[in-house]
Write a protein that holds these residues in place. Structure first.
Motif, PDB file in Angstrom:
ATOM      1  N   GLY A 165       0.741  -1.170   0.103  1.00  0.00           N
ATOM      2  CA  GLY A 165      -0.098   0.009  -0.042  1.00  0.00           C
ATOM      3  C   GLY A 165       0.863   1.263  -0.044  1.00  0.00           C
ATOM      4  N   ALA A 166       1.912   1.186   0.887  1.00  0.00           N
ATOM      5  CA  ALA A 166       2.702   2.562   0.945  1.00  0.00           C
ATOM      6  C   ALA A 166       3.397   2.556  -0.288  1.00  0.00           C
ATOM      7  CB  ALA A 166       3.652   2.347   2.236  1.00  0.00           C
ATOM      8  N   GLN A 221       2.496   1.851  -3.162  1.00  0.00           N
ATOM      9  CA  GLN A 221       1.765   2.170  -4.302  1.00  0.00           C
ATOM     10  C   GLN A 221       1.453   3.806  -4.213  1.00  0.00           C
ATOM     11  OE1 GLN A 221      -1.429  -0.339  -4.756  1.00  0.00           O
ATOM     12  NE2 GLN A 221      -0.231  -1.819  -5.986  1.00  0.00           N
ATOM     13  N   VAL A 222       1.250   4.350  -2.892  1.00  0.00           N
ATOM     14  CA  VAL A 222       0.785   5.561  -2.694  1.00  0.00           C
ATOM     15  C   VAL A 222       1.949   6.547  -3.153  1.00  0.00           C
ATOM     16  CG1 VAL A 222       0.443   7.356  -0.930  1.00  0.00           C
ATOM     17  CG2 VAL A 222      -0.804   5.161  -0.730  1.00  0.00           C
ATOM     18  N   ALA A 260       2.192   9.285  -6.200  1.00  0.00           N
ATOM     19  CA  ALA A 260       2.374  10.519  -5.749  1.00  0.00           C
ATOM     20  C   ALA A 260       3.523  11.030  -6.707  1.00  0.00           C
ATOM     21  CB  ALA A 260       2.622  10.610  -4.360  1.00  0.00           C
ATOM     22  N   SER A 285       7.002   3.146 -10.842  1.00  0.00           N
ATOM     23  CA  SER A 285       6.390   2.954  -9.394  1.00  0.00           C
ATOM     24  C   SER A 285       6.622   1.331  -9.563  1.00  0.00           C
ATOM     25  CB  SER A 285       5.186   3.590  -9.145  1.00  0.00           C
ATOM     26  OG  SER A 285       4.078   2.833 -10.100  1.00  0.00           O
TER      27      SER A 285
END
Ligand SMILES: Nc1ncnc2c1ncn2[C@@H]1O[C@H](COP(=O)(O)OP(=O)(O)OP(=O)(O)O)[C@@H](O)[C@H]1O
Length: 618
Positions: A250-251, A253-254, A258, A292
């Protein structure tokens, strides 16, 4: 990790090839996306300025370049996967060979004292899991560092260093901070899960082997419940690792999503001032967006590396387990019958081994497999605390089996007869709590000082439960002497009193005996194991309960066959069949690990002593 790389040194070159292919393929992917974004932005800018679409000529050039990049990327991706898997399977082969090489000097004690299911799990599942390290971890990890660095250099050159610098903290967090989140907890959880999986494998193996008894006694539900409990243990051991993996993903991907926003925000000023064009900024944002996925390789590294390293540790443990007793240097003279002397021998089984044995049928929940190594699980700790100090199986036993004679060792069940035999071949389990005092001598040489090959060349043991392989009868017998001719195999089977029965099988000596010889009777299995031992023409033959499945007539035939085949050999026979022992040259009576009577059977039968008592009991 260092050990893994050492063992797999021969595959490091193709591994490097796989890494290079991945890096170039990812760069091609980033360029592909950037080019697309550039073209779209350029067309949009052109449209907004002129109100007409851009020239078809440049569109064709861009589409052609994108097609070339796509083909290059696909080819490199294929090469990366091909080389990665080539490396992985070759690495598995090297690791398995390393494991089996390590088992040899530790056998047969390792198998005597270990839980075979756990050992099986190390040799199969754990080694398989290491494949992930080679096929799916190393290349992504390296490219997670190299590709972003290369892309940032290009971004800096095509837009501005401010844009590259602005996105750097996000990438650094993705590459360094995110993978570190719960990394230790993940490794710990993977270790625990590996141990729980081993317990599960052991349970499944036990269940499959004892299927008949389980169904016969109606214990299917209990076994399934135990299986479910073991499954739940694996799941709960893995929970911290999966939780951390989700958080990291999750982290990551954020941060990854960004990054293009930051590129646009940081580059907007330059666009306004005219130092950076809109298409160039769009291309930079697209390339960074593509990163990413690449940078997530670092996060995936931790998720995949933890179980691979936990498995590697378990294989490492076996490979680096101390060889409790090193091979000796002395040799037995061949061609003569040997004398065996047990001199003040006491032996106590390892406490952990006894405790594990007592739990093996009830879905035990973990434990060490290696003799001499402390079990690292809580369950094993509980076991060793709960295990009472084992009573010695042999207690100051002194006796002699004279050269060329037939010595029978009789006694009640559990009196220590098999232990006596095991010590001759040095295959007693070692581990915490095991203790041996006194010596076992063959022709005056301590068996611990003998070279293993010399010992096994001169001495053959026919164990209570000999293993037959899933192979034909002839190949099973030939285990002892692979170059033996068909006639030699037949001769050994004749001596073991099983030839006629083998001939009567559907394909005679070519009949497949099934797993562990399940298509044969217990007595046939025993006699094939005897034929195998005879074929090696040992000068000392140790028979452990050879006659337990045989009727008196067959027993007499087999005994005569052994003597005919090996007229000079020393024979030590461990038996319950007290009645048959009176045909031996010498009888030893054991009781609770002690010799309580010995001598010629005719003399012993004259006195009212332990042999007569055993005989009266039948
Ligand atoms: N692997 C083992 N771990 C722990 N204790 C063991 C092990 N094997 C045997 N023992 C114990 O050692 C003692 C002697 O066993 P052993 O097998 O030598 O007796 P035995 O006279 O051959 O018995 P049987 O006639 O029933 O085969 C027994 O109390 C047994 O429980």
């Amino acid at each position: 990790m260092r050990w893994l790389l050492e063992v797999t040194r021969p595959v490091l070159r193709p591994l490097l090839g796989s890494v290079v292919c991945r890096v170039v393929s990812l760069l091609a992917g980033a360029a592909l996306l950037a080019l697309g974004a550039y073209a779209v932005a350029d067309a949009a800018v052109h449209l907004s300025r002129t109100g007409a679409p851009g020239a078809l000529r440049s569109a064709w050039a861009i589409v052609s370049a994108m097609a070339v990049l796509a083909l290059l990327k696909a080819a490199l991706r294929y090469a990366e996967q091909f080389l990665g898997h080539l490396v992985a399977f070759r690495a598995l082969e090297l690791l398995r060979a390393e494991l089996f090489r390590a088992l040899l000097p530790r056998a047969p004690r390792l198998s005597a004292g270990s839980r075979s299911g756990d050992l099986l799990a190390r040799a199969t599942k754990d080694i398989d899991r290491i494949e992930v390290f080679f096929a799916h971890t190393l290349a992504p990890a390296v490219s997670a560092l190299v590709v972003p660095a290369a892309v940032l250099v290009v971004v800096s050159a095509t837009t501005s260093w401010v844009v590259a610098l602005a996105v750097l903290p996000l990438l650094a967090a993705q590459l360094v901070l995110v993978p570190a989140l719960g990394a230790r907890a993940s490794v710990r959880a993977s270790r625990a899960a590996s141990r729980q999986r081993a317990a599960l494998t052991h349970h499944v193996k036990d269940t499959v082997q004892a299927m008949g008894d389980i169904v016969g006694y109606g214990r299917e539900r209990q076994r399934l419940e135990q299986l479910a409990a073991l499954d739940a243990n694996v799941a709960s051991a893995l929970r911290p690792s999966t939780t951390w993996a989700s958080l990291r993903r999750g982290a990551s991907q954020v941060l990854g999503l960004a990054a293009p926003v930051v590129v646009v925000a940081a580059g907007a000023g330059n666009v306004d001032s005219g130092s950076v064009s809109v298409p160039a900024l769009a291309a930079a944002a697209a390339a960074v967006l593509r990163l990413s996925g690449t940078a997530q390789g670092a996060e995936a590294l931790v998720s995949a590396l933890a179980p691979a390293l936990a498995s590697a540790e378990r294989v490492w443990e076996v490979v680096h387990a101390p060889v409790e007793r090193h091979d000796g240097t002395r040799e037995l003279s061949s061609g003569i019958s040997h004398e065996v002397l047990w001199q003040g021998v006491s032996y106590t089984y390892p406490a952990a081994c006894a405790a594990l044995d007592s739990t093996s049928g009830s879905g035990s929940l973990g434990g060490s497999v290696l003799p001499g190594r402390a079990a690292p699980t809580a369950d094993a700790g509980r076991m060793s605390r709960a295990a009472p100090a084992a009573a010695p199986a042999l207690n100051d036993v002194s006796l002699r089996a004279r050269a060329g004679r037939w010595t029978c060792v009789v006694g009640a069940s559990g009196s220590g007869k098999s232990t006596l035999a095991m010590l001759v071949l040095r295959c007693e389990p070692l581990g915490p709590g095991s203790a041996q005092t006194g010596r076992v001598l063959i022709d005056g040489i301590d068996v611990r000082d003998l070279r293993t090959d010399s010992l096994y060349q001169e001495v053959a043991l026919v164990p209570q439960h000999a293993h037959l392989f899933r192979a034909c009868v002839a190949d099973n017998v030939r285990l002892a002497a692979p170059s033996a001719s068909d006639e030699e195999v037949r001769e050994a089977c004749r001596a073991a009193g099983v030839h006629e029965e083998v001939e009567a099988l559907p394909h005679g000596y070519d009949t497949l005996v099934g797993e562990r010889g399940e298509t044969l009777s217990g007595g046939q299995r025993q006699r094939l194991a005897l034929a195998r031992a005879l074929l090696a023409r040992p000068n000392l033959l140790v028979l452990d309960e050879l006659s337990s499945h045989l009727d008196p007539q067959t027993q007499a035939r087999v005994r005569a066959g052994i003597r005919r085949y090996l007229p000079e050999a020393t024979v030590v026979e461990i038996t319950h069949q007290v009645r048959q022992s009176v045909q031996a040259d010498h009888v030893v009576v054991l009781d609770a690990g002690k010799v309580v009577q010995e001598g010629s059977p005719s003399v012993l039968l004259e006195v009212d002593g332990p042999l007569r008592t055993l005989l009266a009991r039948g």
